[in-house]
Design an enzyme around this catalytic site. Structure first.
Site, PDB file in Angstrom:
ATOM      1  N   CYS A 142      11.226   2.232   1.760  1.00  0.00           N
ATOM      2  CA  CYS A 142      11.721   1.528   2.878  1.00  0.00           C
ATOM      3  C   CYS A 142      13.088   1.634   3.114  1.00  0.00           C
ATOM      4  CB  CYS A 142      11.518  -0.131   2.445  1.00  0.00           C
ATOM      5  SG  CYS A 142      12.273  -0.388   0.847  1.00  0.00           S
ATOM      6  N   HIS A 148      54.039 -44.677 -11.620  1.00  0.00           N
ATOM      7  CA  HIS A 148      55.019 -43.871 -10.741  1.00  0.00           C
ATOM      8  C   HIS A 148      54.148 -43.782  -9.275  1.00  0.00           C
ATOM      9  CE1 HIS A 148      57.954 -42.935 -13.575  1.00  0.00           C
ATOM     10  NE2 HIS A 148      58.641 -42.340 -12.724  1.00  0.00           N
ATOM     11  N   THR A 190      74.513 -36.436 -12.836  1.00  0.00           N
ATOM     12  CA  THR A 190      75.638 -37.371 -12.849  1.00  0.00           C
ATOM     13  C   THR A 190      74.924 -38.705 -13.110  1.00  0.00           C
ATOM     14  OG1 THR A 190      75.482 -37.331 -10.557  1.00  0.00           O
ATOM     15  CG2 THR A 190      76.894 -35.874 -11.411  1.00  0.00           C
ATOM     16  N   ASP A 238      66.887 -32.395  -6.498  1.00  0.00           N
ATOM     17  CA  ASP A 238      65.699 -31.979  -5.625  1.00  0.00           C
ATOM     18  C   ASP A 238      65.846 -31.140  -4.150  1.00  0.00           C
ATOM     19  OD1 ASP A 238      64.363 -33.579  -7.218  1.00  0.00           O
ATOM     20  OD2 ASP A 238      63.676 -35.017  -6.076  1.00  0.00           O
ATOM     21  N   THR A 289       0.781  -1.448   0.111  1.00  0.00           N
ATOM     22  CA  THR A 289       0.101  -0.062  -0.146  1.00  0.00           C
ATOM     23  C   THR A 289       0.611   1.310  -0.255  1.00  0.00           C
ATOM     24  OG1 THR A 289      -1.809   1.036   1.149  1.00  0.00           O
ATOM     25  CG2 THR A 289      -0.217   0.036   2.489  1.00  0.00           C
ATOM     26  N   HIS A 336      59.414 -43.178 -17.811  1.00  0.00           N
ATOM     27  CA  HIS A 336      58.997 -41.835 -17.845  1.00  0.00           C
ATOM     28  C   HIS A 336      58.635 -41.734 -19.339  1.00  0.00           C
ATOM     29  CE1 HIS A 336      62.130 -40.229 -14.664  1.00  0.00           C
ATOM     30  NE2 HIS A 336      61.325 -40.819 -14.067  1.00  0.00           N
TER      31      HIS A 336
END
Length: 880
Positions: A254, A733, A607, A560, A123, A667
């Site tokens: 609102c 692997h 190596t 590694d 309303t 591999h």
């Protein structure tokens, strides 16, 4: 506003039966409308918006006369906004058919209507909300069925009728807009039950009913917009803006302000400005209590108050104020709605006003008011624009979906008036804070089903290798000369193991560094299974020496360890648990490796002829305190230079030659059948496999006496390394890693005893599951194995025979280099093997290599492969 007779006005919709019949007709109309083109829809959208815009004044007058609420002129503005701004916002928006297409990604997005929209109209904004909802429904090829508020039914239906008539004249189906003529709870419930989506604007009870209907609902919660005025704010701007917003249609938007919290340092100035601008501060005591009694009944806002003028509300309370009073201001302290009714949403020109000693206290009060009365809706702040920290604190604390700064909140919250990135809307979502399904201003996108048509596309692949790969016997000193001649390096740090250091493998490199005047230091305590302890020790030594080049000399362990030391040297705070996190696609991994090479250039000198680590982005490091192996994989770890000089690998013993050589073959084979293999990697894989067949037996038997065999194996190792660095490996692997971790089998040997069994497993034409990658169209491992075999000189009448001959040739090669047939023959205790079997299987399944395998393995299948390889059982059929 003369009405023409239409199907919508012939029969009143005032019973359940009439409404159900209406809905049935609307479904037919919507089905027809769903096939309209964008051009047809846009013509209807334009005509409807134009008609609504032209009727904005008479519709506003009807709304004021019927509801007795609000201000005529402001309702005109709302109708104007609902027609013009909504049209302008969406006139170019695609809502029909294909709305987006990306050929490269193979993605097409297709917009489809939802069906019938059930629209509950309040309303407070009866005509403007009806116009808004009708327009966005027409733009999206939906029908809309309106359930008006009983106190505003006539003006709401009039607005809908105007839009409908214009839409029909522009070509829309006649029943595309409908409404309930005599609103009731029963009929509203039928609307909610039978439509396809509910667009609900109104009180909390109605919105809750919409969400409880079992149908998708776009309901919006109550607003209780708090305002904070900081001491840095422009007081005139703040007060004028609040008045402009709060008096608009007598506060029925609102998003309008419900309270204002002002810092003590400016409180009196703000209060005086409100009074100077025509507001009235209610006196504490008798006046305030009289106002409270007039406005609230049993703790809730009296139904007469929304949209009532300030002077009229004062009159109800028996308070004498000037006739043109803009806002009634109530000074109060409590923000608890259970204790203070004025902290509620008031939907009228009545404003609660609070003190705050500090900005932080003001924000806390505003936060409490939002949560207590209008969670998720809107919050407002007045502050100097340069106070970014205060603005940040405000938006961090407010559980509100619209935060407006230095802006009238009514006009700012609905969008496109005081800001131009917030879409205009008369339905404002409050998100989960307000128990709403949307947290933004509702628009056309919320009334569309978007179909995403995704065509198969292949991922972009890559080929990455070190910047420089030097090879040929004797190439080491020539390659190292670049350190001085090209790069100007001054300090080199060598990483190796004790055996190589004592055996003199580093001497030639050290001599070359001395010749060039490059200072050098050496860390030679890398273990065969490199540990985090030694890596940390090496990194600490690096930090003391401060090298600008790192030279890793050795097999996979030394390289590694050196990669990990490099990471620690460049990024001491690197987290190995995060770096070791598994990924499905290296490009989409959660963890992003830091950039490498800013402190030191990395050179890898192998190596041994096996791991290929000099050209791969992989490293494995073990934390011996916890027993955890950290498998690291990222192209950040790729060496900058690889020197593949057989002079550094000439003296490898037979056992190492055998283990590393068969590792090269594994591999090559696994990278060839990987689901990520490409033409760029397969050539390397095939050449590496052929070289292993031709030269591994001689390299194994004759060693340094056959330098040609040694050199070809060294090259094969590097080529296979480049292949699997880009195509990755497979379950062979994955399983070998666990045999090494649990039972200490040398890596190459672990691969060898599994190899032909895994190949048979992968070669199944009808596996239980195949690998997942867009480049991999169907199980084709057997054909790939046969293709590689033919390149290696192995023949047969068809792929099946070539594959069997390939298996035989590999078994012969393994016999030649002394590889035993089973795991058991390597002395692995049966009881301990069976005890660890389940854990090995699960870890192998979870290994980083598994994802690229052409056949996606079940854990139970890995178990059978392990048992076959342990006992030497004849492999079962691996077909489904």
């Amino acid at each position: 506003m003369a009405k023409r007779p239409s199907a919508s006005t012939v029969q009143l919709i005032d019973t359940v039966e009439a409404l159900e019949a209406k809905i049935a007709r609307m479904r037919v109309a919507q089905e027809a409308f769903s096939h309209f083109s964008q051009e047809q829809v846009d013509r209807i959208f334009h005509a409807a918006a134009t008609a609504a815009n032209k009727a904005r004044i008479p519709l506003a007058r009807m709304a004021v006369e019927e509801t007795g609420r609000g201000i005529l002129e402001d309702k005109v503005i709302k109708n104007h906004y609902a027609a013009e701004y909504i049209y302008n916002a969406y006139k170019h928006t695609k809502t029909c058919g294909v709305v987006e297409h990306d050929e490269a990604l193979g993605i097409t997005k297709v917009a489809e209507p939802i069906g019938i929209v059930g629209a509950v109209i309040p309303t407070t904004n009866p005509t403007s909300t009806a116009i808004f909802k009708c327009l966005i429904s027409l733009k999206t090829r939906n029908a809309i069925l309106i359930s008006p508020h009983p106190a505003a039914a006539k003006c709401t239906i009039a607005a809908a009728q105007i839009v409908l008539d214009a839409a029909i004249a522009a070509g829309a189906p006649e029943e595309i807009i409908g409404w309930v003529d005599t609103p009731s709870i029963e009929l509203t419930n039928v609307v909610m039950r039978d439509v396809d989506i509910i667009l609900a604007t109104g009180g909390p009870g109605m919105v809750k009913a919409a969400y409880s209907s079992g149908k998708p609902a776009l309901g919006v919660g109550a607003g209780n917009t708090p305002v904070v005025i900081d001491e840095t704010a422009d007081i005139k701007l703040a007060v004028s803006s609040i008045i402009h917003s709060k008096t608009f249609d007598n506060g029925m938007i609102c998003a309008s302000e419900q309270s204002v919290t002002v810092l003590d340092s400016i409180y009196d100035a703000v209060k005086d400005e409100f009074v100077r601008r025509g507001c009235y501060v209610v006196k504490p005591g008798q006046e305030l209590e009289a106002l409270r009694e007039a406005m609230f009944k049993n703790g809730a806002l009296d139904h007469r108050i929304p949209g009532m003028a300030a002077a009229k509300i004062a009159e109800l309370a028996g308070i004498e104020v000037p006739a043109k009073t803009k806002i009634l201001i109530v000074e109060t302290t409590s923000t608890d709605p259970e204790k203070e009714e004025f902290s509620h949403e008031k939907l009228s020109p009545v404003l609660a006003m609070y003190h705050a000693a500090t900005y932080e206290e003001a924000v806390q009060k505003a936060e409490h008011l939002v949560l207590a009365g209008g969670p998720g809706h809107t919050a407002s702040l007045y502050v100097h624009p340069s106070e970014r920290q205060k603005i940040a604190l405000f938006h961090d604390c407010m559980k509100a979906c619209r935060i407006v700064i230095n802006t009238p909140s009514s006009q700012g919250g609905i969008g496109d008036l005081y800001n131009f990135g917030m879409l205009p809307s008369l339905t404002l979502g409050c998100g989960s804070w307000g128990n709403n399904s949307v947290s933004e201003n509702v628009g056309v996108k919320h009334l569309l089903n978007i179909k995403t048509v995704a065509e198969r596309r292949e991922n972009m692949l890559w080929f990455r290798a070190p910047e420089k790969v030097y090879f040929k016997k004797g190439s080491t000193p020539v390659a190292l000369a670049e350190l001085k001649d090209v790069m100007g390096k001054k300090r080199a740090f060598i990483v190796t193991d004790q055996f190589l250091f004592k055996n003199g493998n580093t001497r030639a490199i050290e001599a070359k560094l001395d010749e060039m005047g490059i200072q050098h230091d050496c860390f030679y305590d890398v273990e065969p299974d490199p540990s985090l302890t030694s890596a940390r020790a090496g990194a600490a030594q690096m930090r003391l020496f401060e090298p600008d080049v790192i030279i890793a000399i050795g097999g996979g362990s030394a390289m590694d360890a050196a990669k990990v030391m490099w990471m620690m040297y460049e990024h001491p705070d690197a987290d190995f648990e995060d770096m070791a996190m598994d990924f499905m696609d290296i490009r989409k991994r959660v963890y992003t490796f830091p950039k490498m090479g800013e402190k030191a250039y990395f050179i890898a000198v192998p190596t041994s002829s096996g791991t290929g680590s000099e050209v791969t982005p992989f490293a494995i490091i073990t934390d011996k305190e916890t027993g955890i192996k950290w498998p690291l994989a990222d192209y950040a770890l790729l060496p900058n230079m690889a020197i593949v000089d057989v002079d550094n690998a000439m003296t490898a013993p037979r056992g190492l030659t055998a283990a590393s050589g068969i590792d090269v073959m594994t591999h090559a084979i696994e990278s060839y059948v990987s689901i990520m293999a490409s033409d760029y990697t397969r050539g390397l894989s095939m050449k590496a496999a052929k070289l292993v067949f031709e030269y591994l037996p001689a390299s194994y038997e004759r060693g340094a006496q056959d330098p040609i065999a040694r050199e070809n194996m060294h090259n094969a190792s590097c080529m296979a390394g480049m292949a699997f660095a880009n195509a990755f490996l497979g379950v062979n692997h994955s399983m070998a890693h666990k045999l090494g971790a649990f039972h200490h089998l040398p890596h190459g040997i672990a691969n060898a005893v599994l190899l032909t069994r895994v190949m048979r497993y992968n070669a199944a034409e009808a596996p239980v599951k195949m690998g997942t990658f867009s480049q991999y169209p169907y199980p084709n491992a057997r054909a790939a194995y046969a293709e590689m075999a033919r390149f290696c000189g192995i023949q047969g009448v068809d792929d099946a025979e070539v594959f069997e001959n390939f298996i035989s040739a590999l078994e012969t090669l393994k016999d030649t280099i002394g590889v035993k047939k089973t795991i058991q023959e390597y002395g692995v205790d049966e009881a301990y093997f069976l005890e660890t079997l389940d854990e090995m299987c699960e870890q192998a399944f979870n290994d980083q290599c598994t994802g690229a395998n052409p056949r996606y393995p079940l854990i139970s299948e890995i178990r059978e492969l392990f048992l076959d390889a342990y006992y030497g059982r004849e492999p079962q059929s691996y077909e489904v």
